[in-house]
Motif scaffolding. Structure first.
Motif, PDB file in Angstrom:
ATOM      1  N   LYS A 119      -0.860  -4.254 -34.216  1.00 36.91           N
ATOM      2  CA  LYS A 119      -0.512  -5.465 -33.465  1.00 36.91           C
ATOM      3  C   LYS A 119      -0.636  -5.212 -31.962  1.00 36.91           C
ATOM      4  O   LYS A 119      -1.140  -6.054 -31.220  1.00 36.91           O
ATOM      5  CB  LYS A 119       0.883  -5.930 -33.846  1.00 36.91           C
ATOM      6  N   ASN A 120      -0.215  -4.035 -31.517  1.00 35.63           N
ATOM      7  CA  ASN A 120      -0.354  -3.676 -30.102  1.00 35.63           C
ATOM      8  C   ASN A 120      -1.819  -3.544 -29.712  1.00 35.63           C
ATOM      9  O   ASN A 120      -2.228  -3.969 -28.623  1.00 35.63           O
ATOM     10  CB  ASN A 120       0.393  -2.378 -29.801  1.00 35.63           C
ATOM     11  N   ALA A 121      -2.611  -2.951 -30.593  1.00 32.45           N
ATOM     12  CA  ALA A 121      -4.045  -2.790 -30.321  1.00 32.45           C
ATOM     13  C   ALA A 121      -4.726  -4.154 -30.219  1.00 32.45           C
ATOM     14  O   ALA A 121      -5.572  -4.364 -29.346  1.00 32.45           O
ATOM     15  CB  ALA A 121      -4.702  -1.947 -31.418  1.00 32.45           C
ATOM     16  N   GLN A 122      -4.345  -5.079 -31.093  1.00 30.56           N
ATOM     17  CA  GLN A 122      -4.929  -6.416 -31.042  1.00 30.56           C
ATOM     18  C   GLN A 122      -4.577  -7.117 -29.734  1.00 30.56           C
ATOM     19  O   GLN A 122      -5.428  -7.778 -29.125  1.00 30.56           O
ATOM     20  CB  GLN A 122      -4.464  -7.259 -32.228  1.00 30.56           C
ATOM     21  N   LYS A 123      -3.348  -6.962 -29.281  1.00 35.21           N
ATOM     22  CA  LYS A 123      -2.943  -7.566 -28.005  1.00 35.21           C
ATOM     23  C   LYS A 123      -3.764  -6.984 -26.861  1.00 35.21           C
ATOM     24  O   LYS A 123      -4.207  -7.703 -25.966  1.00 35.21           O
ATOM     25  CB  LYS A 123      -1.454  -7.346 -27.752  1.00 35.21           C
ATOM     26  N   GLU A 124      -3.957  -5.678 -26.886  1.00 36.16           N
ATOM     27  CA  GLU A 124      -4.730  -5.015 -25.838  1.00 36.16           C
ATOM     28  C   GLU A 124      -6.188  -5.484 -25.851  1.00 36.16           C
ATOM     29  O   GLU A 124      -6.779  -5.745 -24.795  1.00 36.16           O
ATOM     30  CB  GLU A 124      -4.653  -3.500 -26.031  1.00 36.16           C
ATOM     31  N   LEU A 125      -6.758  -5.607 -27.036  1.00 31.25           N
ATOM     32  CA  LEU A 125      -8.141  -6.086 -27.149  1.00 31.25           C
ATOM     33  C   LEU A 125      -8.267  -7.532 -26.678  1.00 31.25           C
ATOM     34  O   LEU A 125      -9.241  -7.888 -26.001  1.00 31.25           O
ATOM     35  CB  LEU A 125      -8.642  -5.970 -28.596  1.00 31.25           C
ATOM     36  N   GLU A 126      -7.310  -8.356 -27.049  1.00 30.61           N
ATOM     37  CA  GLU A 126      -7.331  -9.755 -26.615  1.00 30.61           C
ATOM     38  C   GLU A 126      -7.248  -9.862 -25.097  1.00 30.61           C
ATOM     39  O   GLU A 126      -7.922 -10.697 -24.489  1.00 30.61           O
ATOM     40  CB  GLU A 126      -6.191 -10.537 -27.278  1.00 30.61           C
TER      41      GLU A 126
END
Length: 168
Positions: A43-50
């Motif tokens: 979930k943190n990685a997705q936020k960073e990618l977004e």
């Protein structure tokens, strides 16, 4: 004839022992995509990618706006400029188009590289947890049911156990 019986007996024993050893293998399955999606790190990685994608999208939009404004300006001024100046401006516009295309390619590569960098430790952590749980429960094989593999055996689903191991 005696040799034939001996060969057949040896073959039967080999087939029987192979079947017996295969029957002893314990098989489990897990949906790794579901597991990884449930991990807080993902979930943190997705936020960073977004956030990275949004930054690139903002930069891209401002570049496109600048390009469109320049094209409008040059089209409006074209009748009052010489052919040489118009040709020079045309080359400038083409250069801007190439820069925009290069920006898109570089952004896509950068986002993909960032995705791989972020996902690698997450998938390694998931794999380590799967191996730990599988070994602790005595499983010889763990099939990944998320990649379209049809599970024919009634093997145990390790998803809940691995989630528990990861504290999810």
């Amino acid at each position: 004839m005696k040799h034939l019986k001996t060969i057949l007996l040896a073959t039967a024993i080999c087939i029987g022992s192979i079947s017996f050893s295969q029957a002893q293998s314990k098989i489990a399955h897990i949906n790794t995509q579901e597991l990884i999606a449930a991990m807080p790190e993902m979930k943190n990685a997705q936020k960073e990618l977004e956030a990275l994608q949004k930054t690139y999208q903002t930069d891209y939009q401002s570049t496109i706006t600048e390009f469109q404004n320049k094209v409008k300006q040059y089209e409006a001024e074209a009748p009052t400029k010489t052919d040489e100046e118009n040709a020079k401006r045309g080359q400038e516009i083409q250069g801007m188009q190439q820069n925009i295309q290069q920006f898109q390619n570089d952004a896509a590569k950068d986002i993909e590289k960032k995705r791989m960098d972020l996902l690698q430790p997450i998938t390694e952590k998931a794999k380590a947890a799967i191996l730990k749980v599988a070994r602790a429960q005595g499983f010889d094989y763990v099939l990944d049911s998320s990649v379209g593999v049809t599970i024919l055996a009634d093997g145990k689903n390790l998803l809940d156990d691995v989630k528990k191991e990861l504290g999810i």
